[in-house]
Design a protein around this motif. Structure first.
Motif, PDB file in Angstrom:
ATOM      1  N   GLY A  70       0.822  -1.211   0.000  1.00 56.14           N
ATOM      2  CA  GLY A  70       0.000   0.000   0.000  1.00 56.14           C
ATOM      3  C   GLY A  70       0.855   1.260   0.000  1.00 56.14           C
ATOM      4  N   ARG A  71       1.867   1.289   0.885  1.00 60.67           N
ATOM      5  CA  ARG A  71       2.751   2.458   0.904  1.00 60.67           C
ATOM      6  C   ARG A  71       3.432   2.645  -0.448  1.00 60.67           C
ATOM      7  NH1 ARG A  71       6.062   1.903   6.667  1.00 60.67           N
ATOM      8  NH2 ARG A  71       4.235   1.663   8.006  1.00 60.67           N
ATOM      9  N   TYR A  72       3.900   1.517  -0.986  1.00 62.17           N
ATOM     10  CA  TYR A  72       4.586   1.533  -2.275  1.00 62.17           C
ATOM     11  C   TYR A  72       3.676   2.082  -3.358  1.00 62.17           C
ATOM     12  CZ  TYR A  72       6.667  -0.749  -6.437  1.00 62.17           C
ATOM     13  OH  TYR A  72       7.197  -1.045  -7.655  1.00 62.17           O
ATOM     14  N   SER A  73       2.505   1.492  -3.463  1.00 56.67           N
ATOM     15  CA  SER A  73       1.585   1.888  -4.515  1.00 56.67           C
ATOM     16  C   SER A  73       1.163   3.348  -4.330  1.00 56.67           C
ATOM     17  CB  SER A  73       0.366   0.965  -4.500  1.00 56.67           C
ATOM     18  OG  SER A  73      -0.325   1.052  -5.714  1.00 56.67           O
ATOM     19  N   GLY A  74       1.052   3.769  -3.099  1.00 61.89           N
ATOM     20  CA  GLY A  74       0.697   5.160  -2.836  1.00 61.89           C
ATOM     21  C   GLY A  74       1.749   6.117  -3.373  1.00 61.89           C
ATOM     22  N   HIS A  75       3.002   5.827  -3.099  1.00 55.21           N
ATOM     23  CA  HIS A  75       4.078   6.667  -3.610  1.00 55.21           C
ATOM     24  C   HIS A  75       4.065   6.718  -5.138  1.00 55.21           C
ATOM     25  CE1 HIS A  75       5.955   7.750   0.077  1.00 55.21           C
ATOM     26  NE2 HIS A  75       6.281   6.521   0.426  1.00 55.21           N
ATOM     27  N   LEU A  76       3.894   5.524  -5.745  1.00 59.27           N
ATOM     28  CA  LEU A  76       3.859   5.482  -7.208  1.00 59.27           C
ATOM     29  C   LEU A  76       2.695   6.297  -7.746  1.00 59.27           C
ATOM     30  CD1 LEU A  76       4.623   1.831  -8.362  1.00 59.27           C
ATOM     31  CD2 LEU A  76       5.983   3.896  -8.702  1.00 59.27           C
ATOM     32  N   ALA A  77       1.534   6.110  -7.136  1.00 61.54           N
ATOM     33  CA  ALA A  77       0.339   6.799  -7.624  1.00 61.54           C
ATOM     34  C   ALA A  77       0.509   8.311  -7.504  1.00 61.54           C
ATOM     35  CB  ALA A  77      -0.883   6.324  -6.837  1.00 61.54           C
ATOM     36  N   ASP A  78       1.095   8.751  -6.390  1.00 64.25           N
ATOM     37  CA  ASP A  78       1.328  10.189  -6.224  1.00 64.25           C
ATOM     38  C   ASP A  78       2.138  10.737  -7.388  1.00 64.25           C
ATOM     39  OD1 ASP A  78      -0.029  10.097  -3.874  1.00 64.25           O
ATOM     40  OD2 ASP A  78       1.762  10.111  -2.584  1.00 64.25           O
ATOM     41  N   ALA A  79       3.240  10.049  -7.687  1.00 66.58           N
ATOM     42  CA  ALA A  79       4.130  10.560  -8.722  1.00 66.58           C
ATOM     43  C   ALA A  79       3.466  10.533 -10.098  1.00 66.58           C
ATOM     44  CB  ALA A  79       5.431   9.746  -8.734  1.00 66.58           C
ATOM     45  N   VAL A  80       2.835   9.390 -10.414  1.00 68.60           N
ATOM     46  CA  VAL A  80       2.230   9.263 -11.732  1.00 68.60           C
ATOM     47  C   VAL A  80       1.107  10.284 -11.894  1.00 68.60           C
ATOM     48  CG1 VAL A  80       0.829   7.748 -13.190  1.00 68.60           C
ATOM     49  CG2 VAL A  80       2.873   6.848 -12.034  1.00 68.60           C
ATOM     50  N   THR A  81       0.298  10.432 -10.876  1.00 65.88           N
ATOM     51  CA  THR A  81      -0.801  11.394 -10.948  1.00 65.88           C
ATOM     52  C   THR A  81      -0.278  12.809 -11.154  1.00 65.88           C
ATOM     53  OG1 THR A  81      -2.067   9.984  -9.459  1.00 65.88           O
ATOM     54  CG2 THR A  81      -2.844  12.244  -9.755  1.00 65.88           C
ATOM     55  N   ALA A  82       0.767  13.153 -10.410  1.00 65.65           N
ATOM     56  CA  ALA A  82       1.330  14.501 -10.534  1.00 65.65           C
ATOM     57  C   ALA A  82       1.853  14.741 -11.947  1.00 65.65           C
ATOM     58  CB  ALA A  82       2.452  14.695  -9.499  1.00 65.65           C
ATOM     59  N   VAL A  83       2.516  13.740 -12.503  1.00 66.47           N
ATOM     60  CA  VAL A  83       3.074  13.898 -13.856  1.00 66.47           C
ATOM     61  C   VAL A  83       1.953  14.059 -14.873  1.00 66.47           C
ATOM     62  CG1 VAL A  83       4.274  12.665 -15.697  1.00 66.47           C
ATOM     63  CG2 VAL A  83       5.259  12.722 -13.392  1.00 66.47           C
ATOM     64  N   LEU A  84       0.937  13.196 -14.749  1.00 69.33           N
ATOM     65  CA  LEU A  84      -0.157  13.254 -15.718  1.00 69.33           C
ATOM     66  C   LEU A  84      -0.929  14.562 -15.596  1.00 69.33           C
ATOM     67  CD1 LEU A  84      -1.562   9.595 -15.533  1.00 69.33           C
ATOM     68  CD2 LEU A  84      -0.194  10.629 -17.360  1.00 69.33           C
ATOM     69  N   ALA A  85      -0.992  15.081 -14.374  1.00 68.04           N
ATOM     70  CA  ALA A  85      -1.771  16.300 -14.149  1.00 68.04           C
ATOM     71  C   ALA A  85      -1.003  17.557 -14.515  1.00 68.04           C
ATOM     72  CB  ALA A  85      -2.209  16.376 -12.680  1.00 68.04           C
ATOM     73  N   ALA A  86       0.281  17.412 -14.877  1.00 71.15           N
ATOM     74  CA  ALA A  86       1.094  18.606 -15.146  1.00 71.15           C
ATOM     75  C   ALA A  86       0.690  19.289 -16.441  1.00 71.15           C
ATOM     76  CB  ALA A  86       2.578  18.223 -15.192  1.00 71.15           C
ATOM     77  N   GLY A  87      -0.018  18.545 -17.316  1.00 75.59           N
ATOM     78  CA  GLY A  87      -0.533  19.164 -18.518  1.00 75.59           C
ATOM     79  C   GLY A  87       0.473  19.331 -19.639  1.00 75.59           C
ATOM     80  N   SER A  88       1.612  18.640 -19.567  1.00 78.86           N
ATOM     81  CA  SER A  88       2.588  18.723 -20.644  1.00 78.86           C
ATOM     82  C   SER A  88       2.113  17.900 -21.837  1.00 78.86           C
ATOM     83  CB  SER A  88       3.953  18.202 -20.176  1.00 78.86           C
ATOM     84  OG  SER A  88       4.460  19.004 -19.140  1.00 78.86           O
ATOM     85  N   GLY A  89       2.844  17.990 -22.928  1.00 80.08           N
ATOM     86  CA  GLY A  89       2.542  17.180 -24.103  1.00 80.08           C
ATOM     87  C   GLY A  89       2.821  15.717 -23.833  1.00 80.08           C
ATOM     88  N   GLU A  90       2.310  14.845 -24.731  1.00 82.73           N
ATOM     89  CA  GLU A  90       2.424  13.409 -24.497  1.00 82.73           C
ATOM     90  C   GLU A  90       3.872  12.948 -24.482  1.00 82.73           C
ATOM     91  OE1 GLU A  90       0.429  14.711 -26.774  1.00 82.73           O
ATOM     92  OE2 GLU A  90      -1.558  14.422 -25.859  1.00 82.73           O
ATOM     93  N   VAL A  91       4.696  13.498 -25.356  1.00 82.19           N
ATOM     94  CA  VAL A  91       6.098  13.075 -25.387  1.00 82.19           C
ATOM     95  C   VAL A  91       6.785  13.479 -24.088  1.00 82.19           C
ATOM     96  CG1 VAL A  91       8.313  13.371 -26.545  1.00 82.19           C
ATOM     97  CG2 VAL A  91       6.220  13.188 -27.906  1.00 82.19           C
ATOM     98  N   GLU A  92       6.582  14.723 -23.657  1.00 80.51           N
ATOM     99  CA  GLU A  92       7.187  15.177 -22.409  1.00 80.51           C
ATOM    100  C   GLU A  92       6.647  14.366 -21.225  1.00 80.51           C
ATOM    101  OE1 GLU A  92       5.870  17.017 -24.687  1.00 80.51           O
ATOM    102  OE2 GLU A  92       7.322  18.548 -25.308  1.00 80.51           O
ATOM    103  N   THR A  93       5.364  14.062 -21.250  1.00 81.55           N
ATOM    104  CA  THR A  93       4.784  13.286 -20.142  1.00 81.55           C
ATOM    105  C   THR A  93       5.394  11.896 -20.085  1.00 81.55           C
ATOM    106  OG1 THR A  93       2.711  14.523 -20.411  1.00 81.55           O
ATOM    107  CG2 THR A  93       2.621  12.462 -19.157  1.00 81.55           C
TER     108      THR A  93
END
Lengths: 421, 421
Positions: free
Chosen positions: A291-314
């Motif tokens: 759970g801790r592991y998946s939480g850390h991963l989810a935080d990072a992935v969500t933040a990256v996806l939410a940054a609004g960059s282009g698909e290549v940059e994402t």
DNA sequence: GTCTATATATCGATAGAC
DNA sequence: GTCTATCGATATATAGAC
């Protein structure tokens, strides 16, 4: 050579049909549930025998596994020998040679899925000495074949994909393919598409490094990675967190199944009574670690996806995240690798983690679909699966490969293509 | 030293009462039924635990047996050390020293009956390497003690009892005493009476060798022994007798319990199907081997008893019979030695043989009673038991001891007394 | 070649003594 | 609150019999 490598690769001359049935059934179950997760009772039930009767056909459970591993090793040597029979030539044929080798090895990986599982996804500590010996596949010939094949490719441009890492990625991804893809796919087609991704890249046009580093997605990734560094201070020696940390280490070393509660208690320096006062069960410990592991991963992935960059940059930022995750959460990577079997069963303690990885895969698919739609990404069948298997490659296991070099390789190969000029 | 050597000899400091109970119970059951004949389930039942719970107290069944053997070895070393502390003196004290040592060792044999059983009555092939190692008792000190004690006796007359065989007989008979006598007897009294028999003999007046050799009993014995030599010609290779002969050899090597039907089939050179076509069961094979053996013994003993000689001459002829029987039927001697446990159970395949030995013991008792009544034999409590245990000593196991020398020793010691002038 | 019975051993979990 | 000793379930493996 090349072609069909069905169950024929596992048969041994002179065996009775029933003996062969036991071997095949054991292979199927080992492939699905792993060595420790498959009991002689399971095999006997599936074959239609009583457990004791299996010992007429095989001396031990270990011997069945050892035979499967040996057959895999023999088949791999055959492929490597056949590849060596045709010395590499520079130029146009080179890419075809790489594709041929990838297809051959991936076909073997699927035909010998049980052996792949035993070798790569089973913690070494559960195996006896004899089984560990059988796990040491004769891969020197194969490594030579990969070196010859990759060396034949056009020399990389300055700043292009590192040939050593390309070899590593191809060998690792094809050998363990049956653990990364669904078993109903055609391994040769998968191999071809994996080569498309690694050799030609998925970005139609890729920005220079400086631009990628400066993207919002990249900045979000770097910030999330910094959050991972916050290590909880280890509490009192008999603290609950101490037990969780011990469980994490032990699960990574031995695998979840093979780790006993007594192991964890000993590693944490407490007695069984104390442990069960602090934690509910062995399964609860695993759920907490994952759970801790998946939480850390989810935080990072969500933040990256939410940054609004282009698909290549994402995609580039995600590569950064996963390269660091392999390192930072090496223990957890081992745990899920070893415990990957039975992940789809709702009762499995890995099930929740599995569902979350499925969510992340869907998010990746959405990202890729948007990129294809707006013309920034080229399209390849099963692209998300291929990209995920490449992002999760354990580059840090390759000699002296740090996160920076691994990330640079992923940019060069995955985005720009190892062969593109 | 000397005195009480109760269960204290098997206790280990720091063990819980339950651990001690498990050890004691295991000792009792091992002593009664042997190692292979005692299961962890038996021990658990007797202690009042579930089988798995035993493993909290001991790591394995083997470890329990090894601890019992080690404790016996330690106690033996203590006895030998104490004996060495008083250097031997020639003369009147010498016999007392022998008696003391015999009593001490026999007391240990009774206190550590399980270890005696494991060491002397368990076929070495059933034990693991570690257990075999524990079976090697540290007897060098004990041998030295026996040599010192026996050397202190008055030197034998010309033609008297061989001192080397006297040492052998005393050491062997006292060490294995708990396997030869009923457990409710006082070992120190038994030791004294055994010494009476060996050192002073049971014949009030013993005829010279020539007369003994010429007796009707002797001639009957020699004739019966000649009958034993008739070896049945081995029939066809798949003959029933071939299988019986193979079973005899295998039973002697491994003991009845530890011998598998597959072992016998392999030794006889037939498959399981053929074997079960020829013979009814493993048990039937044992009954046949023992039946032939007991028949030969009964023939000889009956002929000797029916010869009508005096009691001394008859006893001498019986000694001849048993000395030869130990050799001629060495395999059978091993089999009954290893399988002696559980002999009293009516279901045991050894039961019939046991009943016949009881009959022979009663016949011996009758003979001795007649000899005492007519003044030709002196009397000693439990005399028949002592004589039987001496007659059955495996003299041929002692270096270079042939039947003639063993028989001469029995005449000199058992009839005339090793110390008589 | 298979069955039936049973062996030794391990492990998650817990009751209860201290 | 801590730990010891225990249970219940089940694992791998062996052996006699047919």
């Amino acid at each position: 050579m090349g072609g069909a490598q069905g169950t024929a690769g596992r048969t041994a001359a002179g065996d009775s049909a029933r003996t062969q049935a036991v071997r095949d059934t054991a292979a199927r179950l080992f492939g699905a549930a792993g060595y420790a997760g498959t009991t002689m009772n399971d095999i006997a039930d599936a074959v239609g025998l009583l457990p004791g009767s299996l010992y007429h056909h095989f001396a031990s459970k270990e011997q069945i596994a050892a035979e499967l591993l040996t057959a895999f090793g023999t088949a791999l040597t055959d492929v490597a020998t056949a590849a060596a029979a045709h010395p590499p030539e520079p130029g146009a044929h080179a890419e075809q040679r790489v594709r041929q080798l990838a297809a051959d090895v991936m076909a073997l990986s699927f035909a010998h899925a049980a052996a792949v599982r035993l070798r790569a996804f089973e913690p070494p500590t559960v195996a006896t000495a004899r089984l560990r010996e059988a796990m040491q596949l004769p891969t020197t010939g194969l490594e030579r074949a990969w070196r010859d094949a990759v060396d034949g490719l056009r020399p990389a441009r300055e700043g292009g994909a590192d040939p050593a890492l390309l070899r590593f990625a191809l060998q690792q991804a094809t050998l363990d393919a049956s653990g990364s893809y669904r078993p109903d796919r055609d391994p040769r087609e998968l191999a071809g598409h994996l080569c498309d991704v690694l050799l030609h890249g998925v970005a139609v046009a890729c920005p220079p490094d400086a631009d990628l580093d400066a993207s919002a997605a990249s900045r979000a990734a770097v910030e999330a990675l910094a959050g991972w560094r916050t290590q909880e201070p280890p509490g009192g020696p008999r603290d609950r967190d101490t037990i969780v940390a011990a469980a994490r280490t032990e699960f990574a070393r031995r695998g979840y199944d093979a780790t006993t509660v007594r192991d964890i208690a000993a590693a944490a320096g407490v007695r069984m009574g104390t442990l069960y006062r602090r934690v509910e069960s062995k399964e609860a410990l695993l759920r907490e670690v994952l759970g801790r592991y998946s939480g850390h991963l989810a935080d990072a992935v969500t933040a990256v996806l939410a940054a609004g960059s282009g698909e290549v940059e994402t995609l580039d930022a995600l590569a950064r995240v996963f390269v660091h995750a392999s390192r930072r959460f090496e223990a957890e990577s081992c745990i899920v690798r070893y415990g990957w079997s039975g992940r789809e069963a709702a009762t499995s303690p890995f099930h929740d983690y599995y569902l979350e990885t499925q969510e992340r895969l869907r998010a990746l698919e959405d990202l890729l679909a948007r990129g294809v739609a707006d013309g920034r990404l080229s399209t390849v069948p099963d692209m998300a699966w291929h990209i995920r298997s490449v992002l999760w490659l354990p580059f840090h296991q390759h000699a002296r490969t740090g996160t920076a070099r691994a990330h640079a390789f992923l940019r060069a190969a995955l985005l720009r293509g190892a062969l593109r000029g």
